[in-house]
Design an enzyme around this catalytic site. Structure first.
Site, PDB file in Angstrom:
ATOM      1  N   TYR A 154      13.667  31.796   4.039  1.00  0.00           N
ATOM      2  CA  TYR A 154      12.407  32.432   4.449  1.00  0.00           C
ATOM      3  C   TYR A 154      12.375  32.704   5.950  1.00  0.00           C
ATOM      4  CZ  TYR A 154      10.267  31.390  -0.066  1.00  0.00           C
ATOM      5  OH  TYR A 154       9.961  31.336  -1.399  1.00  0.00           O
ATOM      6  N   LYS A 161       0.831  -1.214   0.000  1.00  0.00           N
ATOM      7  CA  LYS A 161       0.000   0.000   0.000  1.00  0.00           C
ATOM      8  C   LYS A 161       0.859   1.255   0.000  1.00  0.00           C
ATOM      9  CE  LYS A 161      -0.368  -0.346   5.026  1.00  0.00           C
ATOM     10  NZ  LYS A 161      -1.115  -1.000   6.097  1.00  0.00           N
TER      11      LYS A 161
END
Ligand SMILES: *Cc1c(COP(=O)(O)O)cnc(C)c1O
Length: 370
Positions: A263, A35
């Protein structure tokens, strides 16, 4: 090709499967959890490798679309759907030969209707909830639901299963209790004269710590990809990391003492230094929580992340007498590096499962096999 890539070591993957096989023995089936695109590693090539080397018998996925991709990729082995499908996806069980885990009469009736329409028999597994409280019928309902399946002309009971929420922890008590409750539920189904089919329960934690929970089939997930499910789990087998998340230094510049980086200008140079820019960011799965905390390995040495991780790039402090050159490989985690997926998970307050799953589709998976 992009230099930010996840190198997938097939030999290490097969090594991990052989270790699991040693515990499971010859006669038990191995259903590997494929999965979430094989926990971010690439479900199709790894499933193929596992099946071709006879180290796995079948696969487990969480979404119908994942099963469909594996079938379209040519996988012929059994595929289990661990989670529930939406009503409109049930037709895909038939078109793509998917074996669902079922837990209630409503869902079973929908599957039965579709099977009747197609004049065929659908094999299903019955999921019993013994403590996870996610999906599964109660222990007391199990015999009657098994009977419903057994008596249907269009359904067949292929197996009975359960799932463990704390099999990876140091406290064995809860899981031991689940095993005993589960065993009783399976016995109650047998007492009704119904063959329960393949009985299975063990996830990675149980494979490592609960030999009494292995039954007829095991369902390993994280350990096939080389990580232990929890730092507490006993390391009863030796695992090798399958993924190495790599990039390159593509820009180097000098910054002066007091200058700030990235940033928010959250990182400040304490002395004149060199800053190296790496073209990977949180959109690739390099978590923003690694801002000012993570480190990467370049030429065998660790370099700390300087400033905030951006969407597509981040910077590391390469030091005042930097000898790094443009184009050098940087290992963000995994492989033989000193930065493990576990340590990255620790810094991010999560588990290696999520670190692997978050490696995004933008990152090419490059298969490595000697
Ligand atoms: C994901 C999953 C597994 C594998 O879990 P790991 O902890 O990765 O071993 C086994 N069974 C079910 C039902 C699952 O959903």
């Amino acid at each position: 090709m992009r230099c930010t890539k996840a190198v997938i070591n097939i030999d290490n993957f097969l090594h991990n499967l052989r270790e699991i096989k040693k515990i499971a023995g010859k006669n038990r089936k191995v259903c590997i959890a494929a999965k979430a695109d094989g926990y971010g590693h690439g479900a199709l090539p790894l499933s193929r490798a596992a099946l071709e080397s006879s180290l796995a018998d079948c696969l487990g996925v969480a979404a119908v679309s994942e099963a469909v991709s594996l079938r379209e990729g040519g996988i012929k082995a059994g595929i289990f759907l661990f989670s529930l499908a939406d009503a409109e996806e049930i037709k895909d069980f038939f078109d793509y030969d998917i074996t669902p885990f079922t837990a209630d009469i409503g869902y079973l009736t929908d599957i039965e209707k579709e099977a009747k329409k197609r004049n065929c028999v659908k094999t299903v597994h019955l999921k019993i909830d013994t403590g996870m409280k996610r999906i599964g019928c109660t222990v007391s309902e199990a015999p009657s639901i098994a009977e419903f399946i057994a008596e249907s002309k269009n359904l067949s009971l292929g197996g009975v299963c359960t799932h463990f929420p704390v099999s990876d922890s140091a406290d064995a008590e809860f899981t031991r209790h689940q095993v005993s409750v589960f065993r009783k539920a399976v016995d109650a189904i047998r007492e009704k004269g119904i063959n329960p089919g393949i009985v299975h329960a063990a996830n990675s934690g149980a494979i490592l710590q609960h030999p009494d929970s292995l039954f007829d089939m095991v369902r390993p997930g994280i350990i096939i990809y080389g990580s232990y499910p929890d730092p507490e789990t006993e390391k009863t087998i030796s695992l090798k990391p399958v993924m190495s998340f790599e990039s390159k230094v593509l820009f180097i510049k000098k910054v002066k003492k007091g200058e700030k980086v990235s940033y928010g200008l959250t990182w400040e140079a304490k002395e004149d230094t060199c800053i190296a820019t790496i073209p990977a960011g949180y959109a690739d799965g390099y978590n923003r929580l690694l801002s000012n905390r993570g480190s990467v390995e370049i030429r065998g040495k660790l370099y700390p992340v300087a400033g905030r991780v951006c969407m597509d790039q981040f910077m590391v402090d390469a030091g005042s007498n930097c000898s790094l050159e443009k184009g050098e490989k940087a290992i963000l985690f995994g492989g033989d590096s000193a930065v493990s997926a576990e340590s990255v998970a620790g810094l991010c307050g999560t588990i290696p499962y999520e670190i692997y799953c978050n490696i995004s589709r933008r990152v090419p998976r490059v298969l490595l096999q000697q």
